[in-house]
Design a protein around this motif. Structure first.
Motif, PDB file in Angstrom:
ATOM      1  N   GLY A 150       0.807  -1.211   0.000  1.00 26.46           N
ATOM      2  CA  GLY A 150       0.000   0.000   0.000  1.00 26.46           C
ATOM      3  C   GLY A 150       0.841   1.262   0.000  1.00 26.46           C
ATOM      4  N   LEU A 151       1.921   1.249   0.763  1.00 20.86           N
ATOM      5  CA  LEU A 151       2.804   2.411   0.806  1.00 20.86           C
ATOM      6  C   LEU A 151       3.520   2.605  -0.530  1.00 20.86           C
ATOM      7  CD1 LEU A 151       4.336   1.985   4.371  1.00 20.86           C
ATOM      8  CD2 LEU A 151       2.703   3.714   3.626  1.00 20.86           C
ATOM      9  N   LEU A 152       3.940   1.495  -1.146  1.00 29.13           N
ATOM     10  CA  LEU A 152       4.563   1.596  -2.468  1.00 29.13           C
ATOM     11  C   LEU A 152       3.570   2.172  -3.477  1.00 29.13           C
ATOM     12  CD1 LEU A 152       6.817   1.037  -4.503  1.00 29.13           C
ATOM     13  CD2 LEU A 152       5.927  -1.305  -4.729  1.00 29.13           C
ATOM     14  N   ARG A 153       2.347   1.682  -3.444  1.00 30.50           N
ATOM     15  CA  ARG A 153       1.302   2.182  -4.339  1.00 30.50           C
ATOM     16  C   ARG A 153       1.095   3.679  -4.122  1.00 30.50           C
ATOM     17  NH1 ARG A 153      -3.516  -0.738  -6.102  1.00 30.50           N
ATOM     18  NH2 ARG A 153      -5.212   0.679  -6.664  1.00 30.50           N
ATOM     19  N   LYS A 154       1.071   4.100  -2.866  1.00 27.32           N
ATOM     20  CA  LYS A 154       0.864   5.507  -2.545  1.00 27.32           C
ATOM     21  C   LYS A 154       2.008   6.365  -3.079  1.00 27.32           C
ATOM     22  CE  LYS A 154       0.198   8.612   1.395  1.00 27.32           C
ATOM     23  NZ  LYS A 154       1.250   9.544   1.008  1.00 27.32           N
ATOM     24  N   GLU A 155       3.250   5.904  -2.868  1.00 28.65           N
ATOM     25  CA  GLU A 155       4.400   6.672  -3.342  1.00 28.65           C
ATOM     26  C   GLU A 155       4.413   6.766  -4.868  1.00 28.65           C
ATOM     27  OE1 GLU A 155       5.579   7.944   0.198  1.00 28.65           O
ATOM     28  OE2 GLU A 155       6.641   8.413  -1.669  1.00 28.65           O
ATOM     29  N   LEU A 156       4.054   5.681  -5.533  1.00 29.38           N
ATOM     30  CA  LEU A 156       4.008   5.706  -6.997  1.00 29.38           C
ATOM     31  C   LEU A 156       2.957   6.686  -7.508  1.00 29.38           C
ATOM     32  CD1 LEU A 156       4.365   1.889  -7.815  1.00 29.38           C
ATOM     33  CD2 LEU A 156       6.050   3.689  -8.266  1.00 29.38           C
ATOM     34  N   ILE A 157       1.774   6.642  -6.896  1.00 28.00           N
ATOM     35  CA  ILE A 157       0.705   7.544  -7.330  1.00 28.00           C
ATOM     36  C   ILE A 157       1.065   8.992  -7.046  1.00 28.00           C
ATOM     37  CG2 ILE A 157      -1.688   8.232  -6.881  1.00 28.00           C
ATOM     38  CD1 ILE A 157      -2.370   5.286  -6.527  1.00 28.00           C
ATOM     39  N   ASP A 158       1.648   9.230  -5.871  1.00 25.17           N
ATOM     40  CA  ASP A 158       2.041  10.603  -5.533  1.00 25.17           C
ATOM     41  C   ASP A 158       3.096  11.132  -6.503  1.00 25.17           C
ATOM     42  OD1 ASP A 158       1.832  10.256  -1.893  1.00 25.17           O
ATOM     43  OD2 ASP A 158       0.313  10.662  -3.418  1.00 25.17           O
ATOM     44  N   THR A 159       3.960  10.250  -6.984  1.00 26.55           N
ATOM     45  CA  THR A 159       5.059  10.670  -7.857  1.00 26.55           C
ATOM     46  C   THR A 159       4.658  10.754  -9.328  1.00 26.55           C
ATOM     47  OG1 THR A 159       6.634   9.623  -6.330  1.00 26.55           O
ATOM     48  CG2 THR A 159       7.437  10.189  -8.533  1.00 26.55           C
ATOM     49  N   PHE A 160       3.939   9.716  -9.803  1.00 28.75           N
ATOM     50  CA  PHE A 160       3.659   9.630 -11.235  1.00 28.75           C
ATOM     51  C   PHE A 160       2.215   9.910 -11.614  1.00 28.75           C
ATOM     52  CE2 PHE A 160       7.799   8.134 -12.141  1.00 28.75           C
ATOM     53  CZ  PHE A 160       8.151   7.209 -11.166  1.00 28.75           C
ATOM     54  N   GLY A 161       1.313   9.858 -10.657  1.00 26.17           N
ATOM     55  CA  GLY A 161      -0.094  10.089 -10.967  1.00 26.17           C
ATOM     56  C   GLY A 161      -0.867   8.792 -11.124  1.00 26.17           C
ATOM     57  N   THR A 162      -2.175   8.875 -10.890  1.00 28.12           N
ATOM     58  CA  THR A 162      -3.025   7.686 -10.893  1.00 28.12           C
ATOM     59  C   THR A 162      -3.040   6.980 -12.241  1.00 28.12           C
ATOM     60  OG1 THR A 162      -4.443   8.664  -9.196  1.00 28.12           O
ATOM     61  CG2 THR A 162      -5.366   6.851 -10.484  1.00 28.12           C
ATOM     62  N   ARG A 163      -3.116   7.726 -13.306  1.00 29.69           N
ATOM     63  CA  ARG A 163      -3.275   7.129 -14.632  1.00 29.69           C
ATOM     64  C   ARG A 163      -2.081   6.256 -15.010  1.00 29.69           C
ATOM     65  NH1 ARG A 163      -7.180   8.226 -17.969  1.00 29.69           N
ATOM     66  NH2 ARG A 163      -7.049   7.625 -20.177  1.00 29.69           N
ATOM     67  N   ILE A 164      -0.877   6.782 -14.811  1.00 26.67           N
ATOM     68  CA  ILE A 164       0.321   6.016 -15.152  1.00 26.67           C
ATOM     69  C   ILE A 164       0.444   4.784 -14.258  1.00 26.67           C
ATOM     70  CG2 ILE A 164       2.838   6.060 -15.123  1.00 26.67           C
ATOM     71  CD1 ILE A 164       2.713   8.931 -16.049  1.00 26.67           C
ATOM     72  N   VAL A 165       0.225   4.957 -12.964  1.00 25.07           N
ATOM     73  CA  VAL A 165       0.376   3.839 -12.025  1.00 25.07           C
ATOM     74  C   VAL A 165      -0.672   2.763 -12.293  1.00 25.07           C
ATOM     75  CG1 VAL A 165       0.347   3.186  -9.592  1.00 25.07           C
ATOM     76  CG2 VAL A 165       1.426   5.322 -10.298  1.00 25.07           C
ATOM     77  N   ARG A 166      -1.890   3.186 -12.631  1.00 25.36           N
ATOM     78  CA  ARG A 166      -2.910   2.181 -12.951  1.00 25.36           C
ATOM     79  C   ARG A 166      -2.471   1.324 -14.144  1.00 25.36           C
ATOM     80  NH1 ARG A 166      -9.341   3.130 -14.546  1.00 25.36           N
ATOM     81  NH2 ARG A 166      -9.777   0.921 -14.989  1.00 25.36           N
ATOM     82  N   GLY A 167      -1.887   1.958 -15.146  1.00 27.98           N
ATOM     83  CA  GLY A 167      -1.411   1.200 -16.298  1.00 27.98           C
ATOM     84  C   GLY A 167      -0.304   0.236 -15.922  1.00 27.98           C
ATOM     85  N   ILE A 168       0.641   0.696 -15.106  1.00 31.09           N
ATOM     86  CA  ILE A 168       1.760  -0.163 -14.694  1.00 31.09           C
ATOM     87  C   ILE A 168       1.259  -1.365 -13.904  1.00 31.09           C
ATOM     88  CG2 ILE A 168       3.815  -0.271 -13.237  1.00 31.09           C
ATOM     89  CD1 ILE A 168       4.350   2.656 -14.006  1.00 31.09           C
ATOM     90  N   LEU A 169       0.389  -1.118 -12.899  1.00 33.04           N
ATOM     91  CA  LEU A 169      -0.088  -2.204 -12.045  1.00 33.04           C
ATOM     92  C   LEU A 169      -1.011  -3.148 -12.806  1.00 33.04           C
ATOM     93  CD1 LEU A 169      -0.710  -0.368  -8.657  1.00 33.04           C
ATOM     94  CD2 LEU A 169       1.278  -1.684  -9.395  1.00 33.04           C
ATOM     95  N   THR A 170      -1.793  -2.615 -13.728  1.00 31.06           N
ATOM     96  CA  THR A 170      -2.657  -3.485 -14.538  1.00 31.06           C
ATOM     97  C   THR A 170      -1.814  -4.426 -15.384  1.00 31.06           C
ATOM     98  OG1 THR A 170      -4.414  -1.813 -14.616  1.00 31.06           O
ATOM     99  CG2 THR A 170      -4.464  -3.545 -16.287  1.00 31.06           C
ATOM    100  N   ARG A 171      -0.783  -3.893 -16.025  1.00 34.21           N
ATOM    101  CA  ARG A 171       0.071  -4.729 -16.875  1.00 34.21           C
ATOM    102  C   ARG A 171       0.917  -5.707 -16.046  1.00 34.21           C
ATOM    103  NH1 ARG A 171       0.207   0.239 -19.513  1.00 34.21           N
ATOM    104  NH2 ARG A 171       2.190   0.858 -18.593  1.00 34.21           N
ATOM    105  N   PHE A 172       1.294  -5.263 -14.833  1.00 36.55           N
ATOM    106  CA  PHE A 172       1.996  -6.187 -13.926  1.00 36.55           C
ATOM    107  C   PHE A 172       1.086  -7.358 -13.564  1.00 36.55           C
ATOM    108  CE2 PHE A 172       4.506  -7.825 -10.572  1.00 36.55           C
ATOM    109  CZ  PHE A 172       3.655  -8.051  -9.491  1.00 36.55           C
ATOM    110  N   GLY A 173      -0.162  -7.062 -13.226  1.00 39.87           N
ATOM    111  CA  GLY A 173      -1.108  -8.128 -12.918  1.00 39.87           C
ATOM    112  C   GLY A 173      -1.347  -9.045 -14.104  1.00 39.87           C
TER     113      GLY A 173
END
Length: 463
Positions: A37-60
């Motif tokens: 959760g903390l990693l997710r938060k730091e990623l979103i704070d740094t790169f924004g929701t849209r980019i992080v959603r794409g990264i995590l979706t493709r990781f999944g």
């Protein structure tokens, strides 16, 4: 072997004397959900929701594809079982699958519809960001898409239609072949394809340009590192407070009466609001009254209302809180302070679900949920004869115990930073953090003295 036959105790093994763990003969890593959760938060704070959603979706998606490929090679019978994918998620501790229905996937019929609860992604997103305005189980839907795509040999994409992270009671997904999704879902499907480097850099540039305006908010977010921001002011870094908040969230799903017990100042009303906000009554009123701050006569008229002419000053018919709450939640603070006579009247309302205004001869039906709070031990009050046993059991269907600050020392510094931010803003001072010396002093102080002494250190005014 079927998916339901899989047992975690048989699948999870450790190499003796080595720091290696295997799950179904594949090396796995154990990280607690909060770290993710903390990693997710730091990623979103740094790169924004849209980019992080794409990264995590493709990781999944990659994780799901790889899992299906491994099963195809090593356990074909599990690969063919449609429940294996959801069951693997459960064994990994990611969520609890509830439903998994298969369809034809053609002529408008979904290929798969499913639902789950206990999503770690929804839990962590709520913990760090509060309620979202869109589904947040990105890796889970990505995993399902990759897994089913491998099984079917065609591009299958899952879209989450309901999500606990945005306030729904369950997470629900729907899967269709790529070409069966209409144009209106194009925005969802783009997260399954890699954006160009130029698009990523453009988004990063926009984030960097707005970063300066977010520094103050960022400071507050760091000070509330493990805070549940869905209800402002609830800081639950400590196990004791996390347990209380988790209990409150589970209590919110049912409509039973609740007693919140704890010392004065531990945040009982905030927990009551959390229970209301996450319940089915969230769109209805939340009304709080301090039973110990008003006289018995005034309390009766406040709760039950009165009719015109019932007493001097009753110039018109006035509904009480039992009526005004109208399908919502009534919070009775310091319930242990009410008199025996008032206890009888409240007991009758809880039993009959109807009230009679002061001076009226007509009963009126009422719909409410009651949440009571007390700093007393009601069980002892019952033993002493000062609190009715029948009312006690009516109120205490479920109890949420709030720990005092001296039992949740991990919360002292986050709370101290919150108080510091509020006080410096109010006094227009430029202090933004604690020094190491002062932090250690604050951490060593128990209870409410923490904030008093911290303010004294900087000569700040009392709130």
């Amino acid at each position: 072997m079927k998916a339901s036959d899989l047992d975690l105790r048989e699948l999870l093994t450790r190499v003796p004397d080595r720091g290696i763990i295997h799950f179904m003969e594949q090396r796995v890593l154990l990280f607690d959900a909060l770290a993710h959760g903390l990693l997710r938060k730091e990623l979103i704070d740094t790169f924004g929701t849209r980019i992080v959603r794409g990264i995590l979706t493709r990781f999944g998606y990659a994780h799901g594809w790889r899992s299906a490929e491994f099963l195809r090679q090593t356990a074909p019978e599990l690969f063919e079982d449609s429940w294996t994918g959801p069951h693997l998620h459960a064994l990994h501790g990611l969520m609890t699958p509830l439903e998994n229905t298969r369809g034809s996937g053609i002529n408008g019929e979904a290929l798969v519809t499913g639902s789950w609860r206990d999503s770690y992604e929804a839990e962590q997103h709520l913990l760090h960001f509060g309620r979202a305005d869109q589904p947040v189980c990105w890796t889970l839907t990505g995993f399902a898409s990759g897994y089913v795509s491998k099984r079917t040999g065609r591009d299958v994409y899952f879209i989450e239609t309901h999500c606990c992270g945005q306030g729904d009671s369950l997470c629900q997904v729907e899967a269709r072949y790529k070409e069966e999704w209409g144009a209106e879902y194009a925005d969802h499907l783009q997260f399954y394809s890699m954006d160009s480097v130029d698009n990523v850099l453009t988004n990063l540039t926009e984030k960097l340009q707005s970063l300066e305006n977010k520094l103050k908010k960022r400071q507050k977010q760091l000070s509330e590192l493990d805070q549940n921001t869905e209800t402002a002011g609830i800081t639950c870094h400590s196990p004791a407070m996390r347990k209380a908040v988790d209990t409150a969230r589970r209590v919110a799903r049912v409509d039973s009466s609740v007693v919140i017990s704890g010392e004065t100042g531990v945040g009982k009303e905030r927990i009551a609001r959390l229970i209301h906000d996450e319940s089915a009554r969230a769109d209805k009123p939340f009304i709080a009254i301090n039973c110990g701050a008003v006289t018995e006569t005034l309390l009766e008229s406040e709760l039950f209302g009165y009719v015109k002419g019932a007493f001097t000053g009753a110039y018109k018919d006035t509904p009480g809180f039992f009526e005004a709450v109208n399908g919502g939640t009534l919070f009775l603070d310091e319930i242990g302070e009410i008199s025996p006579g008032m206890q009888v009247k409240i007991l009758r309302v809880l039993q009959e679900r109807e009230i009679r205004r002061v001076g009226d001869n007509r009963s009126r039906p009422v719909d409410f949920r009651i949440v009571a709070a007390t700093n007393r031990n009601l069980a002892d009050e019952v033993m002493n004869g000062t609190f009715r046993q029948d009312l006690y059991y009516r109120l205490k269907v479920i109890e949420v115990k709030m720990p005092p600050l001296r039992e949740r020392r991990e919360d002292i510094m986050p709370l101290a930073r919150i108080f510091l931010d509020e006080t410096t803003a109010r006094s227009k001072r430029s202090i933004s953090s604690f020094t190491r010396k002062r932090s250690s002093i604050c951490s060593a102080i128990h209870g409410r003295e923490t904030f008093v002494n911290c303010r004294t250190l900087w000569n700040l005014p009392s709130p």
